[in-house]
Design a protein around this motif. Structure first.
Motif, PDB file in Angstrom:
ATOM      1  N   ASP A 135       2.043  -4.624  -0.205  1.00 44.29           N
ATOM      2  CA  ASP A 135       3.366  -4.583   0.973  1.00 44.29           C
ATOM      3  C   ASP A 135       2.647  -2.934   1.367  1.00 44.29           C
ATOM      4  OD1 ASP A 135       4.623  -5.531   2.838  1.00 44.29           O
ATOM      5  OD2 ASP A 135       6.005  -4.269   2.546  1.00 44.29           O
ATOM      6  N   VAL A 136       3.047  -2.315   0.443  1.00 41.96           N
ATOM      7  CA  VAL A 136       3.047  -1.132   1.482  1.00 41.96           C
ATOM      8  C   VAL A 136       1.361  -0.680   1.642  1.00 41.96           C
ATOM      9  CG1 VAL A 136       2.607   1.637   0.962  1.00 41.96           C
ATOM     10  CG2 VAL A 136       4.470   0.177   0.001  1.00 41.96           C
ATOM     11  N   TYR A 137       0.151  -1.380   0.404  1.00 46.49           N
ATOM     12  CA  TYR A 137      -0.924  -0.828   1.433  1.00 46.49           C
ATOM     13  C   TYR A 137      -1.211  -1.708   1.868  1.00 46.49           C
ATOM     14  CZ  TYR A 137      -0.969   4.162  -1.419  1.00 46.49           C
ATOM     15  OH  TYR A 137      -0.099   4.605  -1.741  1.00 46.49           O
ATOM     16  N   ASP A 138      -0.942  -2.857   2.301  1.00 46.66           N
ATOM     17  CA  ASP A 138      -1.491  -4.169   3.066  1.00 46.66           C
ATOM     18  C   ASP A 138      -2.722  -4.427   1.534  1.00 46.66           C
ATOM     19  OD1 ASP A 138      -1.750  -5.934   5.038  1.00 46.66           O
ATOM     20  OD2 ASP A 138      -3.484  -5.325   6.512  1.00 46.66           O
ATOM     21  N   LEU A 139      -2.794  -4.702   0.788  1.00 49.01           N
ATOM     22  CA  LEU A 139      -3.103  -5.922   0.165  1.00 49.01           C
ATOM     23  C   LEU A 139      -2.443  -6.556  -0.726  1.00 49.01           C
ATOM     24  CD1 LEU A 139      -3.922  -2.305  -2.100  1.00 49.01           C
ATOM     25  CD2 LEU A 139      -5.949  -3.211  -0.424  1.00 49.01           C
ATOM     26  N   SER A 140      -3.524  -7.629  -0.946  1.00 50.61           N
ATOM     27  CA  SER A 140      -3.215  -9.282  -2.233  1.00 50.61           C
ATOM     28  C   SER A 140      -2.528  -7.713  -3.261  1.00 50.61           C
ATOM     29  CB  SER A 140      -4.176  -9.589  -1.735  1.00 50.61           C
ATOM     30  OG  SER A 140      -4.920  -8.881  -2.863  1.00 50.61           O
ATOM     31  N   VAL A 141      -1.530  -9.075  -3.704  1.00 53.93           N
ATOM     32  CA  VAL A 141      -1.249  -8.879  -5.884  1.00 53.93           C
ATOM     33  C   VAL A 141      -2.412  -8.642  -6.527  1.00 53.93           C
ATOM     34  CG1 VAL A 141       0.117  -9.274  -7.219  1.00 53.93           C
ATOM     35  CG2 VAL A 141       0.711  -9.634  -4.697  1.00 53.93           C
ATOM     36  N   GLY A 142      -3.118  -9.578  -5.493  1.00 49.34           N
ATOM     37  CA  GLY A 142      -4.168  -9.778  -6.782  1.00 49.34           C
ATOM     38  C   GLY A 142      -4.986  -8.649  -6.609  1.00 49.34           C
ATOM     39  N   GLN A 143      -5.591  -7.934  -5.744  1.00 49.62           N
ATOM     40  CA  GLN A 143      -6.566  -7.044  -5.606  1.00 49.62           C
ATOM     41  C   GLN A 143      -6.064  -4.866  -5.856  1.00 49.62           C
ATOM     42  OE1 GLN A 143      -6.267  -6.719  -0.621  1.00 49.62           O
ATOM     43  NE2 GLN A 143      -8.447  -6.389  -0.968  1.00 49.62           N
TER      44      GLN A 143
END
Length: 249
Positions: A219-227
């Motif tokens: 959420d903080v880094y605008d990524l997917s959980v998979g990433q």
């Protein structure tokens, strides 16, 4: 940025480069600086012995990765040294292995890919036809005494992880293209980053180790959980490597 400036950019310390490429820092230091004394040996990756220069350029990093793959298939280091030196002198190219996409052929000879993609050129200028399949792990026939399928696949695997702009290496996928981690010499000083972002895997790993969940970091880094999980796995693998030195000439 020009091609020359990308390859000349100083990026890694010897330990950093060794860890990314899976080669012991003593081996890498030997390839860079050579050796004096009773076992005199000239550098492989540099035109001259620069002991005070402890940083690898991007071109030297890519060349070192090729050397790792070649040495795994028992290619002669002296042959590699001669090959790189000859191409530097004859073509005026400071980083031949970062330009020419060479392989080691089935007869353990260094070959250079020709522009038409059909023939391969020996260092002495002679030509022979060698289909691309000869460098794939699924090849059905390999002459006696040649490198194994696994060894050939290792050389091809490293080359497949490099992106080129024309004939110049511009980035490297240290865990393979199916893992979204890339190394770019002009981004974050060459630190591995998550594909499509400027977020280093080191940053994600550090916060995750400190207690932040994958969901929170996504959420903080605008990524997917998979990433996030891929980045953490990648960093854990780097930190768990046990690399043995092999500096034989």
């Amino acid at each position: 940025m020009s091609e020359e400036s990308v390859l000349d950019r100083k990026v890694y310390t010897i330990p950093e480069a060794g860890n990314l490429l899976g080669v012991h820092q003593n081996t890498l230091r030997y390839w860079l600086h050579g050796q004096r004394g009773q076992r005199r040996a000239e550098p492989v990756l540099r035109q001259e012995r620069l002991i005070d220069d402890k940083l690898l350029s991007w071109g030297e990093f890519i060349e070192a990765g090729h050397l790792v793959a070649y040495r795994r298939m028992d290619a002669s280091l002296q042959q590699l040294r001669d090959y790189v030196g000859d191409w530097r002198d004859s073509e005026g190219i400071p980083y031949p292995l970062a330009h020419l996409k060479p392989y080691v052929g089935p007869a353990r000879e260094l070959l250079d890919h020709s522009p038409d993609g059909a023939a391969w050129r020996h260092r002495d200028g002679q030509h022979q036809i060698a289909p691309h399949a000869a460098f794939r792990s699924e090849v059905e026939f390999i002459p006696p005494g040649s490198p194994s399928r696994e060894q050939l696949a290792s050389v091809a695997a490293f080359a497949s992880r490099i992106d080129f702009d024309g004939d110049t290496a511009i980035c490297y996928w240290p865990a393979g293209r199916d893992i979204g981690v890339v190394v770019d010499p002009v981004l974050k000083a060459g630190c591995p980053v998550i594909e499509g972002t400027a977020t280093t895997t080191r940053t994600i790993y550090g916060f995750n180790k400190g207690g932040d969940s994958a969901e929170y970091l996504a959420d903080v880094y605008d990524l997917s959980v998979g990433q996030v999980k891929e980045a953490v796995r990648f960093e854990k693998k780097l930190r768990s490597r046990q690399i043995t030195a092999c500096v034989a000439a």
